[in-house]
Design a protein around this motif. Structure first.
Motif, short mmCIF file in Angstrom:
data_model
loop_
_atom_site.label_atom_id
_atom_site.label_comp_id
_atom_site.label_asym_id
_atom_site.label_seq_id
_atom_site.Cartn_x
_atom_site.Cartn_y
_atom_site.Cartn_z
N LEU A 131 14.79 23.59 10.16
CA LEU A 131 15.87 24.35 9.52
C LEU A 131 15.33 25.23 8.39
CD1 LEU A 131 18.86 25.05 9.11
CD2 LEU A 131 18.97 23.11 7.53
N ILE A 132 14.45 24.67 7.59
CA ILE A 132 13.85 25.45 6.49
C ILE A 132 13.08 26.64 7.05
CG2 ILE A 132 12.15 25.41 4.63
CD1 ILE A 132 13.08 22.47 4.12
N HIS A 133 12.33 26.44 8.11
CA HIS A 133 11.57 27.55 8.71
C HIS A 133 12.50 28.61 9.28
CE1 HIS A 133 7.51 25.26 9.24
NE2 HIS A 133 7.82 25.48 7.99
N ASP B 38 18.86 26.70 0.46
CA ASP B 38 19.64 26.39 -0.74
C ASP B 38 20.27 25.00 -0.60
OD1 ASP B 38 22.05 26.59 0.77
OD2 ASP B 38 22.29 28.69 0.23
N PHE B 39 20.79 24.50 -1.71
CA PHE B 39 21.33 23.15 -1.75
C PHE B 39 22.45 22.95 -0.74
CE2 PHE B 39 24.51 20.12 -3.29
CZ PHE B 39 23.74 18.97 -3.33
N ASP B 40 23.39 23.88 -0.66
CA ASP B 40 24.54 23.72 0.23
C ASP B 40 24.11 23.63 1.70
OD1 ASP B 40 26.44 23.65 -1.82
OD2 ASP B 40 26.51 25.84 -1.90
N SER B 41 23.13 24.45 2.09
CA SER B 41 22.64 24.41 3.47
C SER B 41 21.91 23.10 3.75
CB SER B 41 21.71 25.59 3.74
OG SER B 41 22.41 26.80 3.61
N TRP B 42 21.12 22.64 2.76
CA TRP B 42 20.41 21.38 2.94
C TRP B 42 21.39 20.22 3.04
CZ3 TRP B 42 16.11 19.97 4.87
CH2 TRP B 42 15.71 18.65 4.75
N LYS B 43 22.41 20.23 2.21
CA LYS B 43 23.43 19.18 2.22
C LYS B 43 24.13 19.14 3.58
CE LYS B 43 27.22 17.45 -0.62
NZ LYS B 43 28.50 17.55 0.02
N LEU B 44 24.49 20.31 4.10
CA LEU B 44 25.14 20.38 5.41
C LEU B 44 24.22 19.81 6.50
CD1 LEU B 44 27.54 21.28 7.14
CD2 LEU B 44 26.45 23.53 7.30
N CYS B 45 22.95 20.19 6.45
CA CYS B 45 21.97 19.68 7.43
C CYS B 45 21.86 18.17 7.35
CB CYS B 45 20.61 20.33 7.19
SG CYS B 45 19.25 19.58 8.11
N ALA B 46 21.63 17.65 6.15
CA ALA B 46 21.42 16.22 5.97
C ALA B 46 22.66 15.42 6.36
CB ALA B 46 21.03 15.93 4.53
N ILE C 124 17.20 12.03 2.07
CA ILE C 124 16.31 13.02 2.67
C ILE C 124 16.38 14.25 1.78
CG2 ILE C 124 18.09 13.84 4.27
CD1 ILE C 124 15.76 14.26 6.32
N GLY C 125 15.22 14.72 1.36
CA GLY C 125 15.21 15.76 0.35
C GLY C 125 14.24 16.89 0.61
N VAL C 126 14.26 17.82 -0.32
CA VAL C 126 13.37 18.98 -0.30
C VAL C 126 12.57 18.95 -1.60
CG1 VAL C 126 13.23 21.50 -0.33
CG2 VAL C 126 14.94 20.36 1.10
N ILE C 127 11.27 19.10 -1.47
CA ILE C 127 10.36 19.12 -2.61
C ILE C 127 9.68 20.48 -2.61
CG2 ILE C 127 8.30 18.09 -3.64
CD1 ILE C 127 9.06 15.53 -1.93
N HIS C 128 9.75 21.17 -3.72
CA HIS C 128 9.08 22.46 -3.84
C HIS C 128 7.78 22.31 -4.60
CE1 HIS C 128 13.13 24.27 -2.99
NE2 HIS C 128 12.33 24.96 -2.18
N TYR D 9 16.16 18.85 -3.98
CA TYR D 9 17.43 18.34 -3.44
C TYR D 9 17.17 16.98 -2.80
CZ TYR D 9 17.80 23.47 -2.94
OH TYR D 9 17.75 24.82 -3.13
N VAL D 10 18.16 16.12 -2.86
CA VAL D 10 18.12 14.87 -2.11
C VAL D 10 19.55 14.50 -1.74
CG1 VAL D 10 18.07 13.35 -4.14
CG2 VAL D 10 17.16 12.53 -1.97
N ILE D 11 19.73 14.19 -0.47
CA ILE D 11 21.04 13.82 0.06
C ILE D 11 20.90 12.42 0.67
CG2 ILE D 11 22.83 14.45 1.73
CD1 ILE D 11 22.40 16.53 -0.52
N PRO D 12 21.81 11.51 0.45
CA PRO D 12 23.05 11.69 -0.30
C PRO D 12 22.79 11.80 -1.80
CG PRO D 12 22.87 9.42 0.44
CD PRO D 12 21.71 10.17 1.01
N VAL D 13 23.64 12.54 -2.46
CA VAL D 13 23.50 12.74 -3.90
C VAL D 13 23.78 11.44 -4.64
CG1 VAL D 13 24.41 14.00 -5.89
CG2 VAL D 13 24.07 15.19 -3.71
N ALA D 14 24.84 10.75 -4.24
CA ALA D 14 25.19 9.48 -4.89
C ALA D 14 24.01 8.52 -4.78
CB ALA D 14 26.43 8.88 -4.24
N ASP D 15 23.72 7.84 -5.84
CA ASP D 15 22.64 6.84 -5.94
C ASP D 15 21.24 7.45 -5.96
OD1 ASP D 15 24.54 4.78 -5.93
OD2 ASP D 15 24.49 4.66 -3.74
#
Length: 194
Positions: A57-59, A66-74, A89-93, A130-136
């Protein structure tokens, strides 16, 4: 003589049956151990597939997301139901020191409190963006993986080889129970190229 002969015969019968029992138990143990190892390999393969799906998805998004797209994917892959054991599951830059100010400004457009932590002496930063789920997982957001050699070494190896990598045992910052865990990395590159 009859008593001693009976004792010797009884001892050999016991020894033989005990050896047979031990051999059967060992074979069963080895079979079950192999089965458990195969189940772990299968589960890890599923986890890796989830990571590579995120990388794809990132490629397709040009090398960033962006965060919203990553959240939707996860959320679309239903991590909590399909991948038990995954905390997120997250994104590290990868952010060089000279680019930190611009990176922080971009991240703070949506999340004003976003910051990189903890401080360290290196010139490379690998914050969890970013990391999803955000909670915890709030404590993990902004964690700079370059602050600790186990996390940093596995991340660099993933980056340098283009292959997924797992850290050695770690304690996740968001885990109040201090349960041993690990991070599983799959690299992505600017522009989506290797």
């Amino acid at each position: 003589m009859i008593v001693s002969g009976s004792l010797v015969l009884t001892f050999f019968a016991w020894y033989y049956s005990n050896s047979e029992l031990n051999a059967r138990v060992e074979v069963q143990f080895d079979r079950e151990a192999d089965r458990v190892v195969e189940l772990v390999r299968e589960r890890m393969g599923k986890y890796e597939d989830a990571l590579w799906s995120g990388v794809a998805l990132i490629h397709t998004s040009g090398g960033d997301i962006d965060f919203d797209s990553w959240k939707l994917c996860a959320e679309s892959v239903h991590i909590e139901e399909k991948y038990p054991g995954i905390k997120g599951i997250g994104v590290i830059h990868s952010v060089a020191d000279e680019n930190v100010a611009g990176y922080l400004a971009e991240q703070r457009k949506r999340r004003p409190d976003y910051g990189i932590h903890p401080k360290h002496s290196g010139d490379q930063n690998l914050p969890i963006t970013y990391v999803i789920p955000v909670a915890d997982n709030e404590k993990a957001v902004g964690l700079d993986l370059a602050h600790e050699s186990n996390r940093f070494t596995a991340a660099k190896k993933a980056r340098d080889t283009g292959k997924s990598q797992i850290t050695g045992p770690i304690t996740l910052v968001q885990d109040t129970g201090k349960t041993p865990g690990f991070l599983f990395y799959a690299p992505f590159y600017d522009g989506g190229t290797y």
